[in-house]
Design a protein around this motif. Sequence first.
Motif, PDB file in Angstrom:
ATOM      1  N   SER A   1       0.871  -3.242   9.297  1.00 22.12           N
ATOM      2  CA  SER A   1       0.169  -4.075   9.926  1.00 22.12           C
ATOM      3  C   SER A   1      -0.914  -3.487  10.831  1.00 22.12           C
ATOM      4  CB  SER A   1       0.864  -5.336  10.546  1.00 22.12           C
ATOM      5  OG  SER A   1       1.602  -4.677  11.490  1.00 22.12           O
ATOM      6  N   THR A   2      -2.069  -3.779  11.071  1.00 19.71           N
ATOM      7  CA  THR A   2      -3.102  -2.996  11.906  1.00 19.71           C
ATOM      8  C   THR A   2      -2.940  -3.913  13.238  1.00 19.71           C
ATOM      9  OG1 THR A   2      -5.019  -4.625  11.156  1.00 19.71           O
ATOM     10  CG2 THR A   2      -4.503  -2.484   9.915  1.00 19.71           C
ATOM     11  N   GLU A   3      -3.696  -3.421  14.101  1.00 13.42           N
ATOM     12  CA  GLU A   3      -3.909  -3.771  15.242  1.00 13.42           C
ATOM     13  C   GLU A   3      -4.074  -5.417  15.708  1.00 13.42           C
ATOM     14  OE1 GLU A   3      -6.377  -3.222  19.667  1.00 13.42           O
ATOM     15  OE2 GLU A   3      -6.481  -1.613  18.070  1.00 13.42           O
ATOM     16  N   GLY A   4      -3.678  -6.231  16.294  1.00  6.82           N
ATOM     17  CA  GLY A   4      -3.796  -7.821  16.490  1.00  6.82           C
ATOM     18  C   GLY A   4      -2.972  -8.527  15.551  1.00  6.82           C
ATOM     19  N   ALA A   5      -2.250  -7.822  14.810  1.00  8.08           N
ATOM     20  CA  ALA A   5      -1.356  -8.749  13.900  1.00  8.08           C
ATOM     21  C   ALA A   5      -0.371  -9.478  14.724  1.00  8.08           C
ATOM     22  CB  ALA A   5      -0.508  -7.891  13.037  1.00  8.08           C
ATOM     23  N   ALA A   6      -0.327 -10.655  14.159  1.00  9.13           N
ATOM     24  CA  ALA A   6       0.778 -11.748  14.798  1.00  9.13           C
ATOM     25  C   ALA A   6       2.014 -11.436  14.749  1.00  9.13           C
ATOM     26  CB  ALA A   6       0.784 -13.209  14.168  1.00  9.13           C
ATOM     27  N   ILE A   7       2.365 -10.489  13.994  1.00  8.79           N
ATOM     28  CA  ILE A   7       3.659 -10.022  14.110  1.00  8.79           C
ATOM     29  C   ILE A   7       3.764  -8.566  13.106  1.00  8.79           C
ATOM     30  CG2 ILE A   7       4.008 -11.117  11.552  1.00  8.79           C
ATOM     31  CD1 ILE A   7       6.895 -11.093  12.148  1.00  8.79           C
ATOM     32  N   SER A   8       4.235  -7.621  13.870  1.00 11.82           N
ATOM     33  CA  SER A   8       4.187  -6.341  13.405  1.00 11.82           C
ATOM     34  C   SER A   8       5.107  -5.817  12.053  1.00 11.82           C
ATOM     35  CB  SER A   8       4.853  -5.262  14.706  1.00 11.82           C
ATOM     36  OG  SER A   8       4.747  -3.942  14.227  1.00 11.82           O
ATOM     37  N   ASN A   9       4.580  -5.241  11.191  1.00 11.26           N
ATOM     38  CA  ASN A   9       5.302  -5.307  10.030  1.00 11.26           C
ATOM     39  C   ASN A   9       4.941  -3.914   9.364  1.00 11.26           C
ATOM     40  OD1 ASN A   9       3.553  -6.319   7.516  1.00 11.26           O
ATOM     41  ND2 ASN A   9       3.148  -7.480   9.279  1.00 11.26           N
ATOM     42  N   ALA A  10       6.016  -3.336   8.483  1.00  6.30           N
ATOM     43  CA  ALA A  10       5.387  -2.274   7.574  1.00  6.30           C
ATOM     44  C   ALA A  10       6.413  -2.130   6.639  1.00  6.30           C
ATOM     45  CB  ALA A  10       5.485  -1.012   8.550  1.00  6.30           C
ATOM     46  N   GLY A  11       5.832  -1.328   5.339  1.00  7.54           N
ATOM     47  CA  GLY A  11       6.842  -1.209   4.149  1.00  7.54           C
ATOM     48  C   GLY A  11       6.544   0.292   3.599  1.00  7.54           C
ATOM     49  N   LYS A  12       7.425   0.484   2.809  1.00  8.48           N
ATOM     50  CA  LYS A  12       7.386   1.739   2.241  1.00  8.48           C
ATOM     51  C   LYS A  12       8.324   1.549   0.763  1.00  8.48           C
ATOM     52  CE  LYS A  12       8.171   5.628   4.152  1.00  8.48           C
ATOM     53  NZ  LYS A  12       8.712   6.831   4.690  1.00  8.48           N
ATOM     54  N   VAL A  13       7.605   2.009  -0.430  1.00  6.94           N
ATOM     55  CA  VAL A  13       8.087   2.132  -1.872  1.00  6.94           C
ATOM     56  C   VAL A  13       8.251   3.353  -2.206  1.00  6.94           C
ATOM     57  CG1 VAL A  13       8.161   1.085  -3.949  1.00  6.94           C
ATOM     58  CG2 VAL A  13       7.242  -0.177  -1.887  1.00  6.94           C
ATOM     59  N   MET A  14       9.566   3.731  -2.628  1.00  8.56           N
ATOM     60  CA  MET A  14       9.662   5.211  -3.145  1.00  8.56           C
ATOM     61  C   MET A  14       9.741   5.114  -4.727  1.00  8.56           C
ATOM     62  SD  MET A  14      11.215   7.647  -0.401  1.00  8.56           S
ATOM     63  CE  MET A  14      12.810   6.584  -0.198  1.00  8.56           C
ATOM     64  N   PHE A  15       9.241   5.910  -5.461  1.00  9.65           N
ATOM     65  CA  PHE A  15       9.303   5.581  -7.201  1.00  9.65           C
ATOM     66  C   PHE A  15       9.907   6.947  -7.439  1.00  9.65           C
ATOM     67  CE2 PHE A  15       5.793   3.127  -5.551  1.00  9.65           C
ATOM     68  CZ  PHE A  15       5.843   2.145  -6.119  1.00  9.65           C
ATOM     69  N   ARG A  16      11.354   6.926  -8.171  1.00  8.66           N
ATOM     70  CA  ARG A  16      11.882   7.922  -8.708  1.00  8.66           C
ATOM     71  C   ARG A  16      12.180   7.980 -10.299  1.00  8.66           C
ATOM     72  NH1 ARG A  16       9.922   9.464  -4.300  1.00  8.66           N
ATOM     73  NH2 ARG A  16      11.002  10.038  -2.678  1.00  8.66           N
ATOM     74  N   ASP A  17      12.309   9.072 -10.970  1.00 10.29           N
ATOM     75  CA  ASP A  17      12.554   8.922 -12.282  1.00 10.29           C
ATOM     76  C   ASP A  17      14.008   8.534 -12.619  1.00 10.29           C
ATOM     77  OD1 ASP A  17      10.093   9.550 -13.333  1.00 10.29           O
ATOM     78  OD2 ASP A  17      10.542  11.715 -13.110  1.00 10.29           O
ATOM     79  N   ALA A  18      14.503   7.798 -13.460  1.00  8.29           N
ATOM     80  CA  ALA A  18      15.703   7.397 -13.928  1.00  8.29           C
ATOM     81  C   ALA A  18      16.011   7.726 -15.167  1.00  8.29           C
ATOM     82  CB  ALA A  18      16.060   5.863 -13.476  1.00  8.29           C
ATOM     83  N   PRO A  19      17.390   7.756 -15.720  1.00 14.29           N
ATOM     84  CA  PRO A  19      17.400   8.196 -17.095  1.00 14.29           C
ATOM     85  C   PRO A  19      16.742   7.061 -18.139  1.00 14.29           C
ATOM     86  CG  PRO A  19      19.697   8.139 -15.685  1.00 14.29           C
ATOM     87  CD  PRO A  19      18.553   7.392 -14.810  1.00 14.29           C
ATOM     88  N   ASP A  20      16.679   7.373 -19.312  1.00 17.01           N
ATOM     89  CA  ASP A  20      16.027   6.613 -20.373  1.00 17.01           C
ATOM     90  C   ASP A  20      14.573   6.153 -20.041  1.00 17.01           C
ATOM     91  OD1 ASP A  20      18.362   7.061 -21.859  1.00 17.01           O
ATOM     92  OD2 ASP A  20      19.383   5.317 -20.741  1.00 17.01           O
ATOM     93  N   GLY A  21      13.925   7.175 -19.360  1.00 17.10           N
ATOM     94  CA  GLY A  21      12.509   6.835 -18.759  1.00 17.10           C
ATOM     95  C   GLY A  21      12.145   5.626 -17.980  1.00 17.10           C
ATOM     96  N   ALA A  22      13.188   5.248 -17.314  1.00 18.49           N
ATOM     97  CA  ALA A  22      13.187   4.208 -16.318  1.00 18.49           C
ATOM     98  C   ALA A  22      12.523   4.461 -15.208  1.00 18.49           C
ATOM     99  CB  ALA A  22      14.377   3.344 -16.258  1.00 18.49           C
TER     100      ALA A  22
END
Length: 234
Positions: free
Chosen positions: A163-184
């Motif tokens: 979230s940027t400055e002035g948000a009513a609630i501070s929040n953040a997120g991160k998503v990591m993408f990794r190879d899995a077996p069988d092309g998943a």
Amino acid sequence: MEHDIHHPRPESLYDSSTVINVSKTGRMISAGAGAALLYLACANFSKSPMNSIYKMLAGGYLLYRGISGNCPISAMVEDNLNPQHARAVNIRTKYIVNRPRSEVYAYWRQLDHLPAFMAHLHDVEVIDEKHSHWTVKLTGGLELEWDAEIVEEEENELLGWRSTEGAAISNAGKVMFRDAPDGATELHVTISYRPPAGYAGAGLARLLNPAFAAMVKSDIRNFKNYVEGKREHS
């Protein structure tokens, strides 16, 4: 540069407002003094409006200090090495999505598609490549909004936002993408929500509870079903 999404800090003023730095005794005294000042200000407003305004400001500050346990002035000037921050909700989960990593990344990167499978999100409006406007609607017609920015991005590897400055609630997120077996793809998701120390009202209270955390985890599971299902019906 890697950002700490467990304690998102969009601005120093917001961060100082999350520190609980007033003792229980100090909170009781502040709350009592604040309430008394506000009462006197209202009672004498017609006789001395300017003096009453000063009392209202001082009383409001003391009342906030007493209710929240946070003194923003002290938090901003003191060198507090171990601040006690307001309670946060940190959501961590992972899933195997039976689609190639590039495809899974592309679906998530289209932020305005997130409400299609994330029930806690009402709308995400994309402003430009880095910025967006998020809206969360809760039961009872309660609504929270904030602007967010992408702070980390590695195509098909990583996506991080906060979230940027002035948000009513501070929040953040991160998503990591990794190879899995069988092309998943193995999807690792971490999302953090943190309010100011003096938060009040049903909106933030309902947002920051175990039921909400469980709902977000369910939403991420819905993403897996959404991506796999979209492919099957395309």
